[in-house]
Scaffold this active site. Structure first.
Site, short mmCIF file in Angstrom:
data_model
loop_
_atom_site.label_atom_id
_atom_site.label_comp_id
_atom_site.label_asym_id
_atom_site.label_seq_id
_atom_site.Cartn_x
_atom_site.Cartn_y
_atom_site.Cartn_z
N TYR A 67 0.83 -1.21 0.00
CA TYR A 67 0.00 0.00 0.00
C TYR A 67 0.86 1.26 0.00
CZ TYR A 67 -4.43 -2.39 0.11
OH TYR A 67 -5.52 -3.15 -0.25
N ARG A 70 1.66 1.88 -3.58
CA ARG A 70 0.48 2.38 -4.30
C ARG A 70 0.15 3.81 -3.90
NH1 ARG A 70 -4.24 -1.51 -3.55
NH2 ARG A 70 -5.27 0.07 -4.83
N GLN A 101 -16.06 4.06 -5.87
CA GLN A 101 -15.43 2.88 -5.28
C GLN A 101 -13.93 3.11 -5.17
OE1 GLN A 101 -17.25 -0.89 -7.32
NE2 GLN A 101 -17.52 0.83 -8.69
N HIS A 119 -15.24 2.48 -0.57
CA HIS A 119 -14.17 1.52 -0.23
C HIS A 119 -12.99 2.19 0.45
CE1 HIS A 119 -15.86 -1.38 -3.56
NE2 HIS A 119 -16.55 -1.43 -2.43
N CYS A 127 -6.40 2.60 12.64
CA CYS A 127 -6.02 1.54 13.58
C CYS A 127 -6.71 0.25 13.16
CB CYS A 127 -6.46 1.96 14.97
SG CYS A 127 -6.22 0.69 16.20
N CYS A 147 -0.44 1.85 16.47
CA CYS A 147 -1.38 2.94 16.78
C CYS A 147 -0.91 3.67 18.03
CB CYS A 147 -2.77 2.34 17.01
SG CYS A 147 -3.96 3.52 17.63
N SER A 189 -16.24 -2.35 -13.47
CA SER A 189 -16.61 -3.67 -13.99
C SER A 189 -17.93 -4.14 -13.40
CB SER A 189 -15.51 -4.69 -13.69
OG SER A 189 -15.33 -4.78 -12.29
N ASN A 213 -17.91 3.03 -20.51
CA ASN A 213 -16.88 2.02 -20.32
C ASN A 213 -16.44 1.53 -21.71
OD1 ASN A 213 -15.42 -0.42 -19.58
ND2 ASN A 213 -16.54 -0.40 -17.65
#
Ligand code: BJW
Length: 245
Positions: A67, A70, A101, A119, A127, A147, A189, A213
């Protein structure tokens, strides 16, 4: 691009438009989608090894690092003409509800004022036990860091498979489906539930369902209008044709 007259008329008359977006709208900003063949994240990585709470239990260090990389890609990316067309749309219609999303925050950076994130957002951290968001934490060698409130591991503030969506976001999204005149499903999708149910709910409540799309999806067979093309090309054209300068 031919924009059907029914869409133009409905948009001009709409009181409330629901834009429901997925990873495809950020593809032209250089961010990978999830399920596109060859380029999608899930064509290279197994979601059950990276995007579930069980995976985080097994390999928190690897998932934190994935992550983090990303997050860097998201921070380098810029909103594209598709994102900006949704800002223009928000300025044209009496009410736009933008339900995404996406976890990249590009709609907010483009300038949309009210974005409902189903999302989560990978630029935020929370945390893993208490669910409270955490902005800063003491420097540490430990990966992931802990945390500062309770000592549990920190995690990205996203929704993994098997986790429930934030209730307030979900309820606001469902409420929008019951009130909108036009629902535009853009760059998704439409396979991940419960989010994928929203366009059909809107259509059942009387909204015109529009899909944008380049590829067909499960929505394509029952959309009222299908615009086969890239969001960064189709959305600016829709706004330009509906409200010529
Ligand atoms: C372009 C373009 C361009 C390209 N312009 N377009 C019922 C049946 C079966 C399974 C389930 C079910 N209900 C729930 C489930 C389980 C699961 C699920 O749906 N699984 C299915 C995939 C089988 N759902 C969940 O687990 C959800 N939680 C839940 O249901 O809670 C209740 C519950 C709890 C406990 C037990 C059981 C139930 C949570 C789902 C969380 C999704 N999380 C992710 C990861 C976020 C973090 C991260 O980024 O790492 O969210 S998965 C990923 O998919 C991400 C996305 O938001 C989501 C949707 O993807 P999206 O946006 O549609 O992207 P793609 O790649 O799929 O599509 C891109 C599209 O763009 C393509 O169509 C391209 O053609 C197009 N495109 N370029 C326009 N330029």
């Amino acid at each position: 691009m031919n924009i059907p007259e029914i869409l133009i008329q409905k948009l001009r008359a709409a009181r409330h438009v629901l834009a429901f977006t997925g990873a495809g709208i950020s593809a032209e900003s250089g961010l990978a989608t999830y399920r596109d063949p060859q380029t999608g994240l899930w064509s290279k990585f197994l979601p059950q090894e990276l995007a579930t709470p069980e995976a985080f239990q097994r390999r928190p260090d690897m998932i934190w690092a994935w992550y983090a990389s990303r997050r860097q890609a998201v921070e380098r990316a810029e909103p594209n003409p598709g994102h900006r067309a949704l800002v223009a749309l928000e300025n044209r219609v009496p009410r736009l509800t933008l339900v995404t999303q996406n976890v990249d925050g590009l709609h907010q950076r483009a300038g949309n004022r009210r974005v409902i994130e189903l999302h989560g957002n990978l630029t935020r951290t929370r945390c893993s036990e208490g669910a409270h968001r955490v902005e800063t934490w003491p420097a540490t060698e430990e990966v992931p860091p802990r945390c500062p409130v309770c000592g549990a591991r920190l995690r990205p503030d996203v929704v993994w498979f098997g986790e429930t969506l934030p209730l307030d976001a979900w309820e606001a999204a469902v409420a929008a489906t019951q009130d909108c005149d036009v629902c535009m499903a853009i760059g998704t999708s439409a396979v991940v539930r419960p989010a994928a149910l929203l366009p059909e709910l809107a259509q059942k409540s009387g909204a015109l369902l529009v899909e944008i799309n380049p590829e067909p999806t499960p929505l394509s067979t029952h959309s009222d209008v299908t615009l086969a093309g890239k969001a960064g090309e189709v959305l600016p054209a829709v706004v330009r044709v509906a409200w010529p300068a």
